[in-house]
Design an enzyme around this catalytic site. Structure first.
Site: not given
Ligand SMILES: [Mg+2]
Length: 259
Positions: A29-31, A211
């Site tokens: 995932d990124f953010d 997250d």
């Molecule tokens: Mg995220």
């Protein structure tokens, strides 16, 4: 931390051995996983150190970044052309060699986004701090900067309008409402699709690190996968291990790269 998952760092030796035997496909995932969560979504950035780690990992494990952001947005932030990118929760996927896959059903819903965006903007214009982000296949309404007392009003008004648009649905993330096509597609299905693209016949093991609540679709849905939750989103989780924050993600990557 609130979740009771075993720490991926503390179990790194065991995980590393598992990865050595069943070379996994890596989904990130990124953010909140590669880049810190920031007040304004457009400011999110990956550090040089993290970029370098992901780059090195991608030479060992086929790697894809899976994000709620638009595909172009996330790929321009990560800036590693050899990776796969699944944007808008997987409605659009790009990869090396001009690989491009867009969800056909989602394509049909695009005109409805054009129609609904001005309606929502008008309906929410008197609430300070509401921030729209139009991605190709989703419309995000960020409320990180909205006064706490007005957050439920934002949700309420969005739901009221969406009642008339059965082609769309409202999904909730961290301080963001994601309006997306009401079709059976999510990060988990994007990962399964990518596994077919990236994996070799006998290679189906995957690791997913994320997250947010939307990452739970990947933790829950993906077969023969191992999920690592970063931090805690306050809901039930299907992950197998946890990392406390982005610094721990970095530490974990370093351990994986150690000879
Ligand atoms: Mg995220």
């Amino acid at each position: 931390m609130a979740n009771e998952l075993p720490s991926a760092l503390k179990n790194a030796a065991e995980l590393k051995e598992k990865f050595r035997v069943n070379k996994p496909l890596l989904f990130l995932d990124f953010d909140g996983t590669l880049a810190p969560i920031v007040e304004k979504h457009e400011d999110a950035a990956i550090s040089e150190e993290m970029r370098d780690l992901v780059n090195k990992l991608s030479r060992v494990y086929p790697t894809a970044v899976v994000s709620g952001r638009g595909m172009k947005d996330v790929s321009q932030r990560v800036k590693l052309p050899e990776l796969y990118y699944a944007g808008s929760h997987g409605f659009e996927i790009s990869g090396p060699g001009n690989f491009l896959k867009e969800n056909d059903e989602a394509q049909k819903v695009l005109p409805i986004f054009d129609k609904i965006e001005p309606v929502l903007r008008e309906k929410l214009k008197d609430i300070n701090g509401v921030d729209f982000e139009r991605k190709k296949f989703t419309l995000a309404i960020h409320y990180r900067q909205v006064n706490e007392s007005q957050v439920s009003e934002v949700h309420h008004r969005v739901s009221e309008i969406l009642k008339d648009y059965r082609e769309l649905l409202k999904a909730d993330g961290k301080k963001v409402i994601e309006i997306r096509p009401a079709i059976d597609w999510h990060k988990g299905k994007a990962v399964e699709f990518l596994k077919q693209q990236l994996g070799e016949k006998d290679q189906n093991f995957s690791v997913y690190i994320g997250d947010d609540v939307t990452d739970e679709d990947a933790f829950e849905y993906v077969e023969d996968g191992l999920g690592i939750l970063v931090g805690d989103h306050g809901n039930k989780t299907y992950a197998d291990y946890s990392l406390e924050n982005i610094d721990e993600v970095k530490e974990f990557f370093k351990l994986l790269l150690e000879k």
